[in-house]
Design an enzyme around this catalytic site. Structure first.
Site, PDB file in Angstrom:
ATOM      1  N   ASP A 115       0.827  -1.206   0.000  1.00 24.03           N
ATOM      2  CA  ASP A 115       0.000   0.000   0.000  1.00 24.03           C
ATOM      3  C   ASP A 115       0.863   1.259   0.000  1.00 24.03           C
ATOM      4  OD1 ASP A 115      -2.740   1.259   0.584  1.00 24.03           O
ATOM      5  OD2 ASP A 115      -1.555   2.048   2.255  1.00 24.03           O
ATOM      6  N   GLU A 162       1.613  -0.540  -4.898  1.00 27.51           N
ATOM      7  CA  GLU A 162       0.546   0.382  -5.308  1.00 27.51           C
ATOM      8  C   GLU A 162       1.173   1.747  -5.564  1.00 27.51           C
ATOM      9  OE1 GLU A 162      -3.097   3.148  -4.110  1.00 27.51           O
ATOM     10  OE2 GLU A 162      -1.425   2.752  -2.780  1.00 27.51           O
TER      11      GLU A 162
HETATM   12  C1  ARE Z   1      -9.003   8.876   5.840  1.00 24.09           C
HETATM   13  C2  ARE Z   1      -9.787  10.139   5.553  1.00 24.09           C
HETATM   14  C3  ARE Z   1      -8.853  11.333   5.490  1.00 24.09           C
HETATM   15  C4  ARE Z   1      -8.086  11.443   6.802  1.00 24.09           C
HETATM   16  C5  ARE Z   1      -7.333  10.143   7.039  1.00 24.09           C
HETATM   17  C6  ARE Z   1      -6.597  10.117   8.363  1.00 24.09           C
HETATM   18  O1  ARE Z   1     -10.473   9.989   4.298  1.00 24.09           O
HETATM   19  O2  ARE Z   1      -9.631  12.512   5.283  1.00 24.09           O
HETATM   20  O3  ARE Z   1      -7.166  12.520   6.728  1.00 24.09           O
HETATM   21  O4  ARE Z   1      -8.272   9.046   7.040  1.00 24.09           O
HETATM   22  O5  ARE Z   1      -7.487  10.301   9.411  1.00 24.09           O
HETATM   23  C7  ARE Z   1      -7.713   5.052   2.451  1.00 24.09           C
HETATM   24  C8  ARE Z   1      -8.735   6.099   2.037  1.00 24.09           C
HETATM   25  C9  ARE Z   1      -8.452   7.448   2.680  1.00 24.09           C
HETATM   26  C10 ARE Z   1      -8.339   7.295   4.175  1.00 24.09           C
HETATM   27  C11 ARE Z   1      -7.171   6.338   4.427  1.00 24.09           C
HETATM   28  C12 ARE Z   1      -6.899   6.115   5.906  1.00 24.09           C
HETATM   29  O6  ARE Z   1      -8.730   6.224   0.616  1.00 24.09           O
HETATM   30  O7  ARE Z   1      -9.547   8.322   2.367  1.00 24.09           O
HETATM   31  O8  ARE Z   1      -8.093   8.562   4.771  1.00 24.09           O
HETATM   32  O9  ARE Z   1      -7.511   5.054   3.849  1.00 24.09           O
HETATM   33  O10 ARE Z   1      -8.018   5.623   6.540  1.00 24.09           O
HETATM   34  C13 ARE Z   1      -2.964   8.682  -2.898  1.00 24.09           C
HETATM   35  C14 ARE Z   1      -1.881   7.649  -2.577  1.00 24.09           C
HETATM   36  C15 ARE Z   1      -2.362   6.233  -2.680  1.00 24.09           C
HETATM   37  C16 ARE Z   1      -3.653   6.020  -1.883  1.00 24.09           C
HETATM   38  C17 ARE Z   1      -4.669   7.013  -2.430  1.00 24.09           C
HETATM   39  C18 ARE Z   1      -6.017   6.887  -1.737  1.00 24.09           C
HETATM   40  O11 ARE Z   1      -0.760   7.853  -3.435  1.00 24.09           O
HETATM   41  O12 ARE Z   1      -1.357   5.381  -2.169  1.00 24.09           O
HETATM   42  O13 ARE Z   1      -4.170   8.356  -2.226  1.00 24.09           O
HETATM   43  N1  ARE Z   1      -4.141   4.635  -1.930  1.00 24.09           N
HETATM   44  C19 ARE Z   1      -3.861   3.693  -0.806  1.00 24.09           C
HETATM   45  C20 ARE Z   1      -5.054   2.789  -0.514  1.00 24.09           C
HETATM   46  C21 ARE Z   1      -6.161   3.601   0.129  1.00 24.09           C
HETATM   47  C22 ARE Z   1      -5.705   4.125   1.474  1.00 24.09           C
HETATM   48  C23 ARE Z   1      -4.286   4.497   1.512  1.00 24.09           C
HETATM   49  C24 ARE Z   1      -3.430   4.321   0.443  1.00 24.09           C
HETATM   50  C25 ARE Z   1      -3.735   4.898   2.812  1.00 24.09           C
HETATM   51  O14 ARE Z   1      -5.440   2.106  -1.654  1.00 24.09           O
HETATM   52  O15 ARE Z   1      -7.340   2.827   0.269  1.00 24.09           O
HETATM   53  O16 ARE Z   1      -6.484   5.315   1.803  1.00 24.09           O
HETATM   54  O17 ARE Z   1      -3.361   3.689   3.473  1.00 24.09           O
HETATM   55  C26 ARE Z   1      -3.392  11.470  -7.384  1.00 24.09           C
HETATM   56  C27 ARE Z   1      -2.019  10.963  -6.959  1.00 24.09           C
HETATM   57  C28 ARE Z   1      -2.136   9.697  -6.122  1.00 24.09           C
HETATM   58  C29 ARE Z   1      -3.092   9.926  -4.966  1.00 24.09           C
HETATM   59  C30 ARE Z   1      -4.452  10.363  -5.523  1.00 24.09           C
HETATM   60  C31 ARE Z   1      -5.466  10.602  -4.435  1.00 24.09           C
HETATM   61  O18 ARE Z   1      -3.956  10.570  -8.315  1.00 24.09           O
HETATM   62  O19 ARE Z   1      -1.250  10.679  -8.103  1.00 24.09           O
HETATM   63  O20 ARE Z   1      -0.857   9.353  -5.623  1.00 24.09           O
HETATM   64  O21 ARE Z   1      -3.239   8.670  -4.286  1.00 24.09           O
HETATM   65  O22 ARE Z   1      -4.275  11.572  -6.265  1.00 24.09           O
HETATM   66  O23 ARE Z   1      -5.020  11.601  -3.591  1.00 24.09           O
END
Ligand code: ARE
Ligand code: CA
Length: 490
Positions: A197, A233
């Site tokens: 992740d 990822e």
């Molecule tokens: C949640 C709340 C937030 C709060 C946080 C901490 O939504 O508001 O600040 O908690 O309290 C998932 C959810 C998030 C969640 C997080 C933790 O999607 O909403 O936050 O869990 O509970 C980037 C990253 C990429 C990531 C995506 C979502 O680069 O790695 O954001 N994906 C992975 C997982 C997710 C997970 C996380 C990572 C965190 O698959 O499920 O988040 O572990 C452009 C950029 C990308 C960026 C994208 C979105 O495309 O190129 O890099 O992705 O914008 O910002």
């Protein structure tokens, strides 16, 4: 790290998003092994924060509190039992590893975690591992807020907090060691690899060291010397400082362009046509075949999180979704992952899995016709998708061949002499005789039905001794596509 170590020539991985371990164990035995799925991506197995506002969002699992194997999906003995039972029927388990961070900075203090372990987000204190203030990147991050503000600043992306999640100092031997211990514990239990992740947010150099200290896979089920399958990822749609290619030496990488582009093609947006996919894969600017992990949608972009935008196809658009998944499974590019979702109220993208009043996850209900109920979608059990997972196994190793298109949205291609598929995504009938490359005979279409002994529950296709066959597909059919393969011959 690029090899999924699939058994029995199986090819496709399925993400059983938020499923409980007991349900996954049963699914390996009753469905995935008999149908030929290679493996399962499971939701993060560690203890996480427990959030009540909003109520038990799915994303609480991306906020670890400890490395205790105690999550919404079950406890350690249930996890161990599931890994054993799936391995025993040749279905691999790949763990979603959240190692870039712990919970959010505003996560509070107390025992509001899935198994009641104490932590303090404010003091950066996770005593059960233990991690303390020294183990986070607070001092290193240079952004004003401490969060990632600019994706074009490599240092920020890797050293600052992703959406406020407390960012681990993976440059420290101590932290690397704790992360590796966690992963090695799972490897020793029998998992075959990891979805890593938020890989974009970790330095490739740090990951190199961590991966280097991972054990070989458990020889009870895997060959001696087998390295874990690692897929990172990394969302790279182009235009950012960090690129997917930075991670190629570490294993496979998620190809996010794939789902975004195929969504545009099947929706016919931005002037895209199915006939333009003749050179699908590297020809479309995707990463090298040997590095790619491909999917139509994932747990983020099916609900507007992560990358891909509104073109992403999901089960909500069932008809073209099935076509896109079939296209992916028929096409040789990449290691393919099928999504298996739960339903949610689309206005509330945070909604967690089907649950009881107390927040515990419901069992997956399986209906007599093999579909699922009680909020579980089970795309991987939809006949068209299951049968195409089998198609992928049957044609493995065969080249992309005998391409045909009408210059619009009717296309066909084969896989050597083992399989052939035809799509009609135009608004008119398809009626054409094509060279399939297949041996002569009568074949059962695995989209409208399947072979059942000597009989076919769907359409039959006659292939002449010259390999040619006549296809008729109305644009109004439930599934405007036809697929035949060597094992569907009557
Ligand atoms: C949640 C709340 C937030 C709060 C946080 C901490 O939504 O508001 O600040 O908690 O309290 C998932 C959810 C998030 C969640 C997080 C933790 O999607 O909403 O936050 O869990 O509970 C980037 C990253 C990429 C990531 C995506 C979502 O680069 O790695 O954001 N994906 C992975 C997982 C997710 C997970 C996380 C990572 C965190 O698959 O499920 O988040 O572990 C452009 C950029 C990308 C960026 C994208 C979105 O495309 O190129 O890099 O992705 O914008 O910002
Ligand atoms: Ca980081």
């Amino acid at each position: 790290f690029n090899n999924p170590h699939a058994k029995h020539g199986r090819q496709a991985i399925v993400h059983l998003f938020e499923w409980k371990w007991n349900d996954i164990a049963a699914e390996c035995e009753r469905f995935l092994a008999p149908k030929g799925y290679a493996g399962v991506q499971i939701s993060p197995p560690t203890e996480s924060i427990l959030l009540t506002s909003p109520w038990r969002p799915w994303w609480e699992r991306y906020q670890p509190i400890s490395y205790n194997l105690c999550s919404r999906s079950g406890n350690e003995s249930e996890l161990r039992d599931m890994i054993t039972r799936c391995n025993n029927v040749g279905v691999n388990i790949y763990v979603d590893a959240v190692i870039n961070h712990m919970c959010g900075a505003g996560g509070g203090e107390g025992t509001h975690s899935t198994c009641g372990t104490y932590f303090s987000a404010k003091n950066r204190d996770f005593p059960s591992i233990p991690f303390s203030g020294f183990d986070f990147n607070e001092g290193k991050c240079k952004s004003a807020s401490g969060d990632i503000e600019n994706y074009n600043d490599i240092n920020q992306v890797r050293d600052c907090r992703l959406v406020s999640l407390l960012d681990l100092a993976l440059e420290k031997d101590y932290v690397r060691g704790k992360v590796a211990d966690y992963m090695n514990n799972l490897i020793d239990m029998g998992v075959a690899g990891f979805r890593v992740d938020a890989s974009k947010h970790m330095w490739p150099g740090d990951l190199t060291v961590i991966y280097g200290s991972l054990h070989n896979l458990n020889t009870r089920w895997f060959n001696g010397g087998a390295r874990p399958f690692m897929f990172q990822e990394v969302i790279d749609m182009g235009g950012e400082a960090i690129q997917a290619s930075d991670y190629f030496p570490l294993g496979r990488v998620t190809e996010f362009k794939y789902g975004a582009k195929i969504g545009n093609v099947f929706r016919k947006w931005n002037g895209e046509k199915l006939s333009y996919t003749k050179n699908w894969g590297e020809g479309w600017g995707f990463m090298p075949d040997g590095n790619a992990l491909v999917f139509i949608d994932n747990h983020d972009n099916q609900r507007g999180h992560g990358g891909g935008g509104s073109a992403i196809l999901t089960f909500w658009d069932a008809r073209i979704y099935k076509m896109a998944v079939a296209y992916m499974l028929a096409h040789p590019y990449g290691v393919a992952r099928v999504m298996s979702s739960f339903r949610w109220n689309r206005a509330d993208d945070w909604q967690g899995p089907p649950s009881h009043e107390d927040g515990s996850t419901k069992d997956v209900q399986v209906n007599a016709d093999d579909t699922c109920g009680d909020g579980w979608v089970c795309e991987h059990r939809w006949r068209q998708i299951t049968n195409m997972a089998t198609f992928r196994n049957v044609v493995d190793g065969q080249p992309h061949s005998n391409w045909w298109d009408n210059g619009n949205n009717q296309v066909a291609f084969g896989r050597g002499n083992r399989g052939f598929i035809v799509f009609n995504n135009d608004d008119w009938h398809l009626d054409v005789t094509l060279n399939t490359g297949m041996p002569g005979g009568t074949y059962c279409d695995v989209i409208s039905g399947q072979r059942d002994g000597e009989r076919c529950t769907g359409k039959t296709i006659n292939v002449g001794d010259d390999g040619r066959a006549h296809f008729k597909i109305s644009n109004t059919e439930e599934d405007p596509m036809v697929a035949i393969h060597a094992d569907s011959k009557l």
